[in-house]
Design an enzyme around this catalytic site. Structure first.
Site, PDB file in Angstrom:
ATOM      1  N   MET A  37       0.839  -1.199   0.000  1.00 52.45           N
ATOM      2  CA  MET A  37       0.000   0.000   0.000  1.00 52.45           C
ATOM      3  C   MET A  37       0.877   1.253   0.000  1.00 52.45           C
ATOM      4  SD  MET A  37      -3.407  -0.918   2.132  1.00 52.45           S
ATOM      5  CE  MET A  37      -2.752  -0.676   3.765  1.00 52.45           C
ATOM      6  N   GLY A  38       2.171   1.076  -0.258  1.00 52.53           N
ATOM      7  CA  GLY A  38       3.059   2.234  -0.386  1.00 52.53           C
ATOM      8  C   GLY A  38       3.502   2.818   0.938  1.00 52.53           C
ATOM      9  N   TYR A  39       4.018   4.049   0.866  1.00 50.79           N
ATOM     10  CA  TYR A  39       4.698   4.687   2.001  1.00 50.79           C
ATOM     11  C   TYR A  39       5.772   3.724   2.518  1.00 50.79           C
ATOM     12  CZ  TYR A  39       5.365   8.518   5.108  1.00 50.79           C
ATOM     13  OH  TYR A  39       5.906   9.595   5.740  1.00 50.79           O
TER      14      TYR A  39
ATOM     15  N   HIS B 246       8.841   1.351   3.598  1.00 55.20           N
ATOM     16  CA  HIS B 246       9.859   1.307   4.649  1.00 55.20           C
ATOM     17  C   HIS B 246      10.725   0.068   4.413  1.00 55.20           C
ATOM     18  CE1 HIS B 246       7.349  -1.789   6.394  1.00 55.20           C
ATOM     19  NE2 HIS B 246       6.343  -0.955   6.544  1.00 55.20           N
TER      20      HIS B 246
ATOM     21  N   HIS C  87       9.058  -3.309   3.398  1.00 56.60           N
ATOM     22  CA  HIS C  87       8.704  -3.419   1.973  1.00 56.60           C
ATOM     23  C   HIS C  87       9.951  -3.651   1.120  1.00 56.60           C
ATOM     24  CE1 HIS C  87       5.443  -0.519   3.429  1.00 56.60           C
ATOM     25  NE2 HIS C  87       4.752  -1.570   3.025  1.00 56.60           N
TER      26      HIS C  87
ATOM     27  N   ASP D 251       2.377  -9.354   8.903  1.00 51.17           N
ATOM     28  CA  ASP D 251       0.942  -9.614   8.752  1.00 51.17           C
ATOM     29  C   ASP D 251       0.764 -11.119   8.611  1.00 51.17           C
ATOM     30  OD1 ASP D 251      -0.168  -6.700   8.306  1.00 51.17           O
ATOM     31  OD2 ASP D 251       1.665  -6.859   7.134  1.00 51.17           O
TER      32      ASP D 251
ATOM     33  N   SER E 232       3.881   1.350   8.050  1.00 56.21           N
ATOM     34  CA  SER E 232       3.584   2.695   7.528  1.00 56.21           C
ATOM     35  C   SER E 232       2.805   3.495   8.568  1.00 56.21           C
ATOM     36  CB  SER E 232       2.778   2.590   6.230  1.00 56.21           C
ATOM     37  OG  SER E 232       3.466   1.783   5.295  1.00 56.21           O
ATOM     38  N   ARG E 233       2.032   2.804   9.414  1.00 56.92           N
ATOM     39  CA  ARG E 233       1.202   3.493  10.416  1.00 56.92           C
ATOM     40  C   ARG E 233       2.027   4.037  11.582  1.00 56.92           C
ATOM     41  NH1 ARG E 233      -2.873  -0.617   8.747  1.00 56.92           N
ATOM     42  NH2 ARG E 233      -4.635   0.534   7.913  1.00 56.92           N
TER      43      ARG E 233
HETATM   44  P1  AMP Z   1       1.383  -2.913   3.473  1.00 61.62           P
HETATM   45  O1  AMP Z   1       1.949  -1.838   2.607  1.00 61.62           O
HETATM   46  O2  AMP Z   1       1.296  -2.560   4.926  1.00 61.62           O
HETATM   47  O3  AMP Z   1       0.113  -3.514   2.916  1.00 61.62           O
HETATM   48  O4  AMP Z   1       2.434  -4.099   3.430  1.00 61.62           O
HETATM   49  C1  AMP Z   1       2.862  -4.645   2.209  1.00 61.62           C
HETATM   50  C2  AMP Z   1       3.664  -5.878   2.468  1.00 61.62           C
HETATM   51  O5  AMP Z   1       4.782  -5.555   3.281  1.00 61.62           O
HETATM   52  C3  AMP Z   1       2.885  -6.965   3.222  1.00 61.62           C
HETATM   53  O6  AMP Z   1       3.233  -8.229   2.708  1.00 61.62           O
HETATM   54  C4  AMP Z   1       3.359  -6.797   4.629  1.00 61.62           C
HETATM   55  O7  AMP Z   1       3.282  -7.980   5.382  1.00 61.62           O
HETATM   56  C5  AMP Z   1       4.808  -6.422   4.393  1.00 61.62           C
HETATM   57  N1  AMP Z   1       5.347  -5.738   5.572  1.00 61.62           N
HETATM   58  C6  AMP Z   1       4.838  -4.650   6.194  1.00 61.62           C
HETATM   59  N2  AMP Z   1       5.598  -4.324   7.273  1.00 61.62           N
HETATM   60  C7  AMP Z   1       6.589  -5.248   7.333  1.00 61.62           C
HETATM   61  C8  AMP Z   1       7.681  -5.482   8.223  1.00 61.62           C
HETATM   62  N3  AMP Z   1       7.904  -4.694   9.275  1.00 61.62           N
HETATM   63  N4  AMP Z   1       8.495  -6.537   7.968  1.00 61.62           N
HETATM   64  C9  AMP Z   1       8.258  -7.343   6.922  1.00 61.62           C
HETATM   65  N5  AMP Z   1       7.260  -7.182   6.042  1.00 61.62           N
HETATM   66  C10 AMP Z   1       6.428  -6.154   6.252  1.00 61.62           C
END
Ligand code: AMP
Length: 283
Positions: free
Chosen positions: A30-32, A34, A37, A150, A186-187
């Protein structure tokens, strides 16, 4: 690196790669961006000829009153970070591209989505399963990459891929954390400096639970209570759930055995954060 916003354009990009016999890895986000990602992108870079990252704040996985409107977005910054991690193309569609007027089809994974985040965010995993299915159909990747931050989402997507016969390998990576243990998210951007300190309670609670189990505690209720205490010891924190569940079925445990998922969701101020840890019990 290309930035493509239409389904037609990403399909053309994929077709050109396929004609050259190239393998394709997909990193849905979902971007932003770190480091979590970027770790996914680097893993995909190692294992595929072409890496596609989707950046889409998916409206169908947000409930009413959740943070869809204020979810952090910065495509320009994301482009630089993604390019640095070896991404070949970003797919960043608008909501109307993915859900045109008259959109009516959803994917529901049963059972696994009724516990943990599925219980507290009704409809969330229906939105996730739907958008991931659409991305799999649009990109048709050989491999797709998900983070164990997740954990439930990763389990749901593995089941979805198996049940609907998507010819894609689901690859997972461990949770990437800050130096003090806070899981990257991201939050985390929403947290004030005080809240950032209190948020560490989530990781501390997981460690407390894991230490109790390693010291021989087998009563899940005792472990849950100790984890909850750790979170409630901080100001302005509220528990959504604290769970000690089977790591495969995601069902709550009474007695701790096998591969155990310690998982929690808590509000720190107005921000809902999640984290988890797997503990293996050999006896
Ligand atoms: P999101 O942008 O939050 O939907 O996350 C996109 C992908 O990045 C998902 O597969 C998340 O599980 C993964 N992700 C988010 N935060 C982390 C993290 N701290 N460590 C590893 N993977 C992450």
């Amino acid at each position: 690196m290309e930035v493509l916003t239409t389904i037609a354009a990403i399909r053309n990009f994929v077709m050109a790669a396929r004609r050259q016999g190239k393998s394709i890895g997909l990193v849905p986000t979902m971007g932003y961006l770190h480091e979590g990602h970027l770790a996914l992108a680097r893993k995909a870079r190692e294992q595929n000829d072409v890496v596609i990252m989707s950046i889409f704040v998916n409206p169908t996985q947000f409930g009413p009153g959740e943070d869809l409107e204020c979810y952090p977005r910065d495509l320009e910054r994301d482009q630089k970070l993604a390019a640095g991690a070896g991404v070949d193309a970003i797919f960043a569609p608008g909501a109307e591209e993915m859900y045109p007027p008259g959109y009516a089809t959803y994917v529901q994974v049963e059972g696994l989505t009724e516990v943990l985040c599925g219980a507290s965010r009704p409809g969330h995993f229906r939105g996730v399963a739907t958008v991931v299915s659409k991305l799999f159909n649009i990109v048709q990747p050989d491999r797709a990459y998900f983070g164990l931050k997740d954990y439930q989402q990763a389990v749901v997507i593995k089941r979805l891929a198996r049940d609907l016969n998507f010819p894609v390998d689901i690859i997972t990576i461990p949770t990437v954390r800050e130096a003090d243990g806070l899981a990257l998210s991201s939050r985390n951007k929403y947290l004030s400096p005080d809240e950032r300190r209190w948020a560490l309670a989530l990781y501390r609670a997981l460690n407390t639970g894991a230490a109790l189990i390693r010291s021989g505690e087998r009563r899940a209720a005792v472990v849950r209570d100790a984890m909850a205490q750790e979170i409630l010891s901080r100001p302005r924190t509220r528990i959504d759930y604290v769970a000690v569940n089977d790591a495969e079925t995601l069902e709550p445990l009474d007695e701790i055995r096998g591969r155990v998922l310690l998982a929690l969701a808590a509000w720190v101020g107005e921000t809902r954060l999640i984290d988890n840890m797997i503990v293996e019990v050999k006896d």
